[in-house]
Design an enzyme around this catalytic site. Structure first.
Site, PDB file in Angstrom:
ATOM      1  N   TRP A 140     -33.772  -4.285  14.974  1.00  0.00           N
ATOM      2  CA  TRP A 140     -32.313  -4.189  15.113  1.00  0.00           C
ATOM      3  C   TRP A 140     -32.001  -2.711  15.377  1.00  0.00           C
ATOM      4  O   TRP A 140     -32.436  -1.837  14.602  1.00  0.00           O
ATOM      5  CB  TRP A 140     -31.696  -4.670  13.791  1.00  0.00           C
ATOM      6  CG  TRP A 140     -30.209  -4.688  13.705  1.00  0.00           C
ATOM      7  CD1 TRP A 140     -29.329  -5.195  14.614  1.00  0.00           C
ATOM      8  CD2 TRP A 140     -29.427  -4.201  12.617  1.00  0.00           C
ATOM      9  NE1 TRP A 140     -28.051  -5.066  14.148  1.00  0.00           N
ATOM     10  CE2 TRP A 140     -28.075  -4.452  12.925  1.00  0.00           C
ATOM     11  CE3 TRP A 140     -29.722  -3.585  11.394  1.00  0.00           C
ATOM     12  CZ2 TRP A 140     -27.034  -4.107  12.076  1.00  0.00           C
ATOM     13  CZ3 TRP A 140     -28.685  -3.243  10.549  1.00  0.00           C
ATOM     14  CH2 TRP A 140     -27.361  -3.494  10.878  1.00  0.00           C
ATOM     15  N   ASP A 222     -35.006  -6.030   4.667  1.00  0.00           N
ATOM     16  CA  ASP A 222     -33.657  -6.295   5.145  1.00  0.00           C
ATOM     17  C   ASP A 222     -33.503  -7.813   5.175  1.00  0.00           C
ATOM     18  O   ASP A 222     -34.188  -8.493   5.941  1.00  0.00           O
ATOM     19  CB  ASP A 222     -33.480  -5.695   6.548  1.00  0.00           C
ATOM     20  CG  ASP A 222     -32.052  -5.831   7.053  1.00  0.00           C
ATOM     21  OD1 ASP A 222     -31.239  -6.479   6.374  1.00  0.00           O
ATOM     22  OD2 ASP A 222     -31.753  -5.288   8.137  1.00  0.00           O
ATOM     23  N   LYS A 260     -23.845 -13.601   7.458  1.00  0.00           N
ATOM     24  CA  LYS A 260     -24.201 -14.792   8.255  1.00  0.00           C
ATOM     25  C   LYS A 260     -24.210 -16.045   7.382  1.00  0.00           C
ATOM     26  O   LYS A 260     -23.729 -17.090   7.795  1.00  0.00           O
ATOM     27  CB  LYS A 260     -25.591 -14.643   8.883  1.00  0.00           C
ATOM     28  CG  LYS A 260     -25.954 -13.254   9.324  1.00  0.00           C
ATOM     29  CD  LYS A 260     -25.335 -12.883  10.648  1.00  0.00           C
ATOM     30  CE  LYS A 260     -25.708 -11.453  10.956  1.00  0.00           C
ATOM     31  NZ  LYS A 260     -25.317 -10.938  12.203  1.00  0.00           N
TER      32      LYS A 260
END
Ligand code: LMR
Length: 416
Positions: A140, A222, A260
Site C-alpha cells: 500500500w 497491518d 472496511k
C-alpha cells in the site's frame, strides 16, 4: 516551474494516486464510468452500503441518548472499546491464560488504520529506533509515506512474482534472511494483501514467524480487512494470533482498522496494539503511557462516534451475529464478482491467463494490466484503476462486468 514567492521551503509533491483517481472519477460525466480505484465496498448497484447492523446500532445509540456522547474520552481513547477491539484481534476470550495474554497488550485508539500505522511508526521511531523498516514490494503506497514521515529508512522485500502472478515466498525469505538486521521492523499485511490480494499460507506464516524470531526482527502487522476478506474474523486473524501465541518472547504490534469490516470509512475507527514479550502490567502501562504522550501532542484522543457504533455491535450477541452476516454479504459478493470477471475474460478468449483473479483474496485484484493498458481503459472506456493494475473488485457489478471485460479485451488486443 517558476519559483513561488514564500517563506516556506516547499515544492509540489505528487498527489496521492488513490484519492486523485477517486476525484477524477467523481467529476467524469461519462454514463458508463466504472470506479475500480479506491478500496471501498459497493453494492451491485454501485452504491455505498451502510451495513444494516451499523444502521441498527446507530438507532439504538439515539435511543440510549447518552449524555456523555459528545464529551472527551481518555487520551488512550474509549477504554471499553479498546478491550473489545483487542479481543476481536487476538481472540483469547475465555481461553486459558487470558489474563496473562491481556497483560502483554497495550492498546490505544487511533484515527483508523492509517492513524494506527502512523502512531506505531512514530512510537517505534522514538523508542526503538529501528535501523530499517522492510515493506513488501509492492505494498500500500501510504506505508512508504507513513514511514518516511516517521524518519525511518525504508527497504523492500520481494513479494510478487510477476511471471507466475503469485506470492514470492522464496524471494521474501531469502532477502530478509540475508539483508535484514537485528532490530529491523518487518511490515506484514495480516490478510488480504494490498495491492496483490496474495497472502502467505499457514505454513509460510509459520516460517515467517520463525525467521523474525531467529533474526530478532520486529513484526508490525497491518490488519485492515479482518472478517472482510474471508467472511471469518478468526480466519483473517490467524497470522496475528499465531505470532502472538506461539512467539511470546517476540515483541510485535498491530495496526487495526474498522473502516472496511464495519463500512465506517469516514468515521476513522482504529486501534494500535503493542505486544510486550512478557505478562507485565507495569511494562504494558509504560507503553500505553508513552503512546498517550504522542497522542496528546498530535490529536489529543481518537474520535468517539464510530467506536461507539463498533462497541454497540460487539457488546450485543444479536448484533454481533448480524455483523457476521454482513461480513458474509460483502466477502461473498466480491468473490462472485471475481468469478464473473474471470468468466467473461475466458469467454472472450482475452489473451493472457486470468486464474489469478479468482485465486487472489480480499478487496483487490492485481490484474497484471500494464500502465499503458490502465491508461487506455481510463481514456477510452472511463474505467478507473491504479496504474499498477490494482483493481478494486467491489466496483464491479452484474451490470458493468461485461463492459469492463470487453474493455480489457479491447485494450489488450489493440495495444499497438
Ligand atoms: C485503498 O487502498 O484504496 C484503501 O485502503 C483506501 C486508502 O486509504 O488508501
Amino acid at each position: 516551474m517558476s519559483k513561488i514567492d514564500t517563506r516556506l521551503n516547499v515544492s509540489p509533491v505528487p498527489p496521492d494516486e488513490i484519492f486523485a483517481l477517486n476525484g477524477a472519477y467523481a467529476v467524469d460525466p461519462h454514463p458508463q464510468k466504472v470506479s475500480l480505484g479506491v478500496g471501498v465496498y459497493r453494492t451491485d448497484d454501485g452504491k455505498p452500503w451502510p451495513l444494516p447492523v451499523v444502521l441498527k446500532a446507530e438507532k439504538e445509540l439515539v435511543v440510549d441518548d447518552d449524555l456523555f456522547r459528545h464529551e472527551y474520552t481518555a487520551i488512550e481513547g474509549d477504554v471499553p472499546f479498546l478491550g473489545i477491539a483487542r479481543d476481536l484481534m487476538f481472540g483469547f476470550e475465555g481461553k486459558q491464560g487470558e489474563e496473562e495474554a491481556k497483560a502483554r497488550i497495550g492498546s490505544v485508539q487511533t484515527v483508523a488504520g492509517t492513524g494506527a500505522n502512523h502512531l506505531g511508526a512514530l512510537f517505534l521511531a522514538h523508542h526503538m529506533k529501528p535501523p530499517t523498516v522492510w515493506l513488501s514490494n509492492p505494498s500500500w503506497a501510504n506505508h512508504q509515506t507513513i514511514w518516511e514521515l516517521a524518519g525511518v529508512p525504508r527497504k523492500t522485500y520481494p513479494y510478487y512474482h510477476a511471471a507466475t502472478r503469485s506470492f514470492d515466498f522464496e524471494g521474501m525469505m531469502s532477502s530478509l534472511e540475508s539483508e535484514a538486521q537485528e532490530g529491523d521492523v518487518v511490515l506484514l499485511h495480516a490478510c488480504a494483501h494490498n495491492p496483490t490480494g496474495l497472502d502467505p499460507n499457514k505454513e509460510q506464516w509459520v516460517a515467517i514467524a520463525d525467521l523474525c524470531e531467529r533474526k530478532k526482527l520486529f513484526p508490525f502487522f497491518d490488519s485492515a480487512y479482518q472478517g472482510f476478506a474471508s467472511g471469518s474474523v478468526e480466519e483473517d486473524a490467524w497470522a496475528v494470533r499465531y505470532f502472538f501465541n506461539n512467539k511470546p518472547d517476540m515483541e510485535m504490534c498491530v495496526a487495526q482498522s474498522f473502516s472496511k469490516n464495519f463500512g465506517l470509512y469516514g468515521q476513522r475507527v482504529g486501534a494500535f496494539h503493542y505486544c510486550t514479550n512478557r505478562a507485565s502490567t507495569t511494562l504494558r502501562d509504560v507503553v500505553v503511557n508513552n503512546l498517550c504522550h504522542l497522542i496528546r501532542g498530535e490529536f489529543s484522543m481518537g474520535p468517539r462516534v464510530g467506536c461507539s457504533i463498533v462497541k454497540k455491535v460487539l457488546t450485543s450477541e444479536e448484533l454481533t451475529a448480524d455483523w457476521h452476516q454482513d461480513l458474509q454479504v460483502m466477502s461473498s459478493r466480491i468473490k462472485t464478482m471475481r468469478k464473473a470477471l474471470y468468466n467473461e475474460l475466458v469467454r472472450l478468449q482475452t489473451p493472457g491467463t486470468w486464474e489469478h483473479i479468482i485465486q487472489q483474496n480480499g478487496m483487490f485484484s492485481y490484474t497484471g494490466l500494464t500502465p499503458k493498458q490502465v491508461y487506455a481503459l481510463k481514456d477510452k472506456y472511463h474505467i478507473y484503476l491504479l496504474k499498477s493494475g490494482r483493481a478494486s473488485i467491489s466496483g464491479l457489478s452484474q451490470k458493468n462486468v461485461a463492459y469492463v471485460a470487453q474493455a480489457i479485451d479491447d485494450v489488450i488486443r489493440n495495444e499497438n
